[in-house]
Scaffold this active site. Structure first.
Site, PDB file in Angstrom:
ATOM      1  N   LYS A   1     -79.885  74.307   8.656  1.00  0.00           N
ATOM      2  CA  LYS A   1     -81.233  74.124   9.096  1.00  0.00           C
ATOM      3  C   LYS A   1     -81.354  73.366  10.339  1.00  0.00           C
ATOM      4  O   LYS A   1     -80.591  72.046  10.447  1.00  0.00           O
ATOM      5  CB  LYS A   1     -82.003  73.073   8.008  1.00  0.00           C
TER       6      LYS A   1
HETATM    7  O1  G3P Z   1     -87.687  69.634   4.804  1.00  0.00           O
HETATM    8  C1  G3P Z   1     -89.021  69.252   5.203  1.00  0.00           C
HETATM    9  C2  G3P Z   1     -90.111  69.224   4.230  1.00  0.00           C
HETATM   10  O2  G3P Z   1     -88.869  68.829   2.949  1.00  0.00           O
HETATM   11  C3  G3P Z   1     -90.874  67.966   4.431  1.00  0.00           C
HETATM   12  O3  G3P Z   1     -91.669  67.836   3.218  1.00  0.00           O
HETATM   13  O4  G3P Z   1     -92.968  66.248   1.947  1.00  0.00           O
HETATM   14  O5  G3P Z   1     -91.527  65.106   3.703  1.00  0.00           O
HETATM   15  O6  G3P Z   1     -93.347  66.589   4.365  1.00  0.00           O
HETATM   16  P1  G3P Z   1     -92.547  66.167   3.377  1.00  0.00           P
END
Ligand code: G3P
Length: 225
Positions: free
Chosen positions: A86
């Site tokens: 990633k």
């Molecule tokens: O890897 C990116 C994703 O997990 C972000 O999620 O919920 O932290 O916005 P969040």
């Protein structure tokens, strides 16, 4: 649409694999830090459980392309060839994605907030591009619409890149993207559980059991009547 778990707790992942038709695991540095252990220790436990062929997505932390490239080699060495690297879509990230693809790495372009980032990641050859639906919403832009439009950009330009939508607040958002046919969604454990936590369904099943037992007797089922 592939359904991927956005989490790094091996026990939580095992529990979800037992009940849900899931296709792999994504992690990010924040998720790994929450585990309070060496990140490779956690990731190797996940890899051992999901097996060598399942998708595991692991994010680099380096800010320049050279370091990202070295991190990718270490990640692949320790976690296997089918580990998606990633890479945040910054200027250095794009340079790294081009080099990684030339060298045969599976790549997930991440931290995508704009159509242009996604388009450039696709041009650079990324396998997946991960728009952050909920974080985009928080900027006052419709994250679901943006994820759908990124999917359309890839298809309209004959790019093989798939959307791997991330950052969901609720299961409805994931369903919207499934209707549009995006490639994958990575979802936190609580939102995955929300896919089937529907009061009306629980009630319907309870009524079936109550009616059956009232006729056949308490504790009966299709095995023992
Ligand atoms: O890897 C990116 C994703 O997990 C972000 O999620 O919920 O932290 O916005 P969040």
């Amino acid at each position: 649409m592939k359904l991927i778990i956005d989490d790094a707790n091996p026990d939580t992942i095992k529990g979800l694999y037992e009940y849900f038709p899931v296709d792999g695991v994504t992690t990010n540095p924040t998720i790994l830090a929450k585990e309070g252990k060496n990140p490779y220790e956690v990731l190797m436990a996940i890899r051992e459980f999901i097996g060598p062929d399942a998708e595991l997505h692991v994010q680099v932390v380096g800010k320049n392309a050279d370091l990202i490239y070295e991190e990718a080699h270490m990640i692949r060495k320790r976690l296997g060839n089918n580990t998606f690297i990633k890479v945040p879509v910054t200027r250095e990230g794009l340079k790294a994605i081009k080099v990684l693809k030339k060298n045969g790495f599976p790549v997930t372009a991440t931290a995508i907030y704009t159509h242009m980032q996604a388009f450039l990641a696709g041009k650079a050859g990324a396998d997946y591009a991960a728009p952050y639906v909920n974080r985009i919403n928080n900027l006052g832009v419709d994250g679901i619409r943006e994820a759908k439009e990124i999917h359309d950009i890839f298809r309209n330009n004959n790019m093989a890149t798939e959307v791997l939508a991330a950052s969901f607040k609720n299961s409805q958002q994931a369903l919207e993207l499934a209707k549009h046919g995006v490639g994958a969604a990575t979802i936190s454990p609580d939102v995955i559980e929300g896919l089937v936590a529907i009061d009306a369904v629980t009630h319907a099943v309870d009524v079936f059991i109550r009616d059956f037992e009232s006729f056949c007797g308490k504790g009966t089922n299709m095995l023992n009547v």
